[in-house]
Design a protein around this motif. Sequence first.
Motif, short mmCIF file in Angstrom:
data_model
loop_
_atom_site.label_atom_id
_atom_site.label_comp_id
_atom_site.label_asym_id
_atom_site.label_seq_id
_atom_site.Cartn_x
_atom_site.Cartn_y
_atom_site.Cartn_z
N UNK A 379 77.37 -12.15 -19.14
CA UNK A 379 78.27 -11.06 -18.74
C UNK A 379 77.92 -10.53 -17.36
N UNK A 380 78.95 -10.30 -16.55
CA UNK A 380 78.76 -9.71 -15.23
C UNK A 380 79.08 -8.22 -15.27
N UNK A 381 78.19 -7.41 -14.70
CA UNK A 381 78.41 -5.96 -14.59
C UNK A 381 78.12 -5.54 -13.16
N UNK A 382 78.55 -4.32 -12.82
CA UNK A 382 78.37 -3.83 -11.45
C UNK A 382 77.50 -2.58 -11.43
N UNK A 383 76.71 -2.46 -10.38
CA UNK A 383 75.98 -1.23 -10.08
C UNK A 383 76.56 -0.68 -8.79
N UNK A 384 77.39 0.39 -8.86
CA UNK A 384 78.07 0.87 -7.66
C UNK A 384 77.14 1.48 -6.62
N UNK A 385 76.03 2.05 -7.09
CA UNK A 385 75.10 2.71 -6.19
C UNK A 385 73.69 2.20 -6.47
N UNK A 386 72.88 2.09 -5.42
CA UNK A 386 71.52 1.56 -5.55
C UNK A 386 70.55 2.67 -5.97
N UNK A 387 70.68 3.10 -7.23
CA UNK A 387 69.76 4.11 -7.79
C UNK A 387 69.34 3.66 -9.18
N UNK A 388 68.21 4.17 -9.65
CA UNK A 388 67.66 3.74 -10.93
C UNK A 388 68.57 4.02 -12.12
N UNK A 389 69.43 5.02 -11.99
CA UNK A 389 70.31 5.33 -13.12
C UNK A 389 71.33 4.22 -13.38
N UNK A 390 71.52 3.33 -12.39
CA UNK A 390 72.40 2.17 -12.56
C UNK A 390 71.61 0.87 -12.71
N UNK A 391 70.58 0.70 -11.90
CA UNK A 391 69.82 -0.53 -11.92
C UNK A 391 68.38 -0.23 -11.52
#
Length: 395
Positions: A379-391
């Motif tokens: 599965x492909x997902x996106x992290x819109x912003x480079x912060x720990x809450x996303x990735x």
Amino acid sequence: MTKRKMATKIPVTVLTGFLGSGKTTLLNRILNDATHGMKFAVIENEFGEIGVDEKILPETVDEEVIEVMNGCICCTVRGDLVEALKRLHKRVDKFDGIIIETTGLADPAPVVQTFFVDETIRDLYSLDSVITVVDAKEILTRLAEEKPEGVENESVEQVCFADKILLNKIDLANEATLIKIEAELRKLNPTMSITRCLHAKVSPKELLNIQAFELKRVLDFEPDFLDEDAEHEHDSTVSSVSCRIKGNVNQAMLSKWIGRLIQEDGANLYRYKGILAIKGVDEKFIFQGVGMLFNGNISDMKWGVPEGERENIFVFIGKNLDHEWLKECFKACLVTKELRFKVGDKVQANIGEYTDGTIIELWDDGNAYRIELDDDEKTNVYAPIDVNSYVRPRK
């Protein structure tokens, strides 16, 4: 179409209407329409220091002569209008008429007056009509707006001077409201015609070479119209803030800021528009709005310069604007640092819970990362912003 004889005066159409009513949309429709067989010189006027509209006029109208003036056409740049008209007449063989699109904060009176009090202009041009575009959702509010003593309500003046009114955005009001609007407009100007429309879609034949302007009608409701010394004052609480800055915007951060701005200050935002460079997107992002109605999309217009040379432009017009705060907020949306991860790095993506995955793309469709999860479906997902809450890095 019969070509205009060189000895005749050049017809001029003035497009006016409050900010965001649909004037530029109408202008684009006229310029792109092939049925009228005419070529136009265009005088484009914007209130802010930086123009946006002239950068999104259709590329197919490169035959037209375009003059751009910044500031209020009815005040500081009126002399520029006269000079622009004189310059354009030297290229009279290139066009059949002139269209002037005024800023939404312009009182049409001084613009119209120019064609009667300046002898040279009077001899070269004839004022064909004043077309006023009104926004069905906003016009009643604008007409009722109380101004400081001595300050004219521009929306009222725009209605009074109209030979024809286009009641635009009729999908944003019900029939009862539309009838009420038409009644209010006729109280101010009983002789003009009203055409309802959506997205400013009106046949140019109804707007061009209609010979609708009558000086006598104007003198009936404004006897001192030809007095060049008449005072003209704007509401000092209304201003524009504009910014031109190189860089690329993080789309997610921009969306959050714009959303919050509209919710908190939408009532004070008369008009806002811009052309932005979204990180990871090859096309220009064009946005515009009136009050709390925002519209923004990735356009078909590609950037013709390298990513590092892209330039963002935006303009906000409204009441009691904090200029520096708006500029700082926009700058905070720019991508200013390198991403923490590179393609191939093992990370954890937050999809409700942190799940192992691998970075497979940077700045994909405006998102900082595209991540392939370590599951059977990949599965492909996106992290819109480079912060720990996303990735975050794998533990």
